[in-house]
Design an enzyme around this catalytic site. Structure first.
Site, mmCIF file in Angstrom:
data_model
loop_
_atom_site.group_PDB
_atom_site.id
_atom_site.type_symbol
_atom_site.label_atom_id
_atom_site.label_comp_id
_atom_site.label_asym_id
_atom_site.label_seq_id
_atom_site.Cartn_x
_atom_site.Cartn_y
_atom_site.Cartn_z
ATOM 1 N N ARG A 62 49.980 44.287 45.680
ATOM 2 C CA ARG A 62 50.297 42.888 46.006
ATOM 3 C C ARG A 62 50.720 42.155 44.738
ATOM 4 N NH1 ARG A 62 46.292 39.507 47.814
ATOM 5 N NH2 ARG A 62 44.850 40.560 46.445
ATOM 6 N N CYS A 63 51.721 42.672 44.087
ATOM 7 C CA CYS A 63 52.154 42.152 42.795
ATOM 8 C C CYS A 63 53.652 41.895 42.858
ATOM 9 C CB CYS A 63 51.837 43.208 41.724
ATOM 10 S SG CYS A 63 52.483 42.862 40.081
#
Length: 181
Positions: A62-63
């Protein structure tokens, strides 16, 4: 060919017999069982990378850099036959990993089609870092963010470090990979 000629060739012949044994030696920091992402299976990096160059990356699902999985997979496919081993280490050190391993695996394997080895989440910084990253951090600089890429030669020495902003397809990174193959 006389005895004298054979004696002169013996040291050269021994290099062809002994050299492959040197190439198969594996650094101790890679000789650990590592659980694969969202799996009960484990892998010992010595089994897949002894004597081969490696691209080691700390990842997060989730970057803003998560899209780099696509480029890492392309590198893996392009250079695997020539000996490059790509290994991703899922980590939540920067609070960007999915809430569950199942979700992290979905991002890697379903969303991006990752086929290179992915290691289950664990620390990559500080004293509790995975043994691979403890040594990489000792040799180089610990990751400052997700998707920091480390290129290791066949002896396990860090030859290059690329920060998150450097994409896997960056010519500088590709050139560094090709120099080790």
């Amino acid at each position: 060919m006389g005895w004298f000629s054979v004696q002169r060739l013996l040291p050269v012949l021994m290099l062809f017999v002994i050299a492959p044994a040197w190439a198969d030696q594996c650094p101790a920091f890679l000789d650990h069982e590592q659980r694969k992402l969202h799996s009960k299976d484990s892998v010992n990096l010595c089994d897949i990378a002894a004597g081969k160059p490696m691209l080691v990356v700390n990842t997060a699902s989730r970057c803003g850099y998560t899209g780099q999985f696509e480029g890492l997979e392309a590198l893996h496919k392009e250079y695997q036959a020539r000996g490059l081993v790509v290994v991703g280490f899922a980590s939540d050190d920067f609070r960007q990993e999915a809430a569950t391993e199942e979700k992290a695996a979905e991002v890697c394997f379903v969303n991006f089609g990752v086929t290179f080895t992915m290691i289950a989440p664990g620390p990559v910084t500080g004293p509790d870092a995975n043994p691979v990253f403890r040594e990489i951090n000792r040799q180089s600089q610990q990751p400052g963010w997700n998707f920091t890429k480390y290129l290791l030669n066949a002896r396990g020495e860090v030859t290059a470090r690329f920060p998150s902003q450097v994409k896997p397809e960056d010519p500088q990174l590709v050139k560094a990979v090709e120099s080790l193959l």
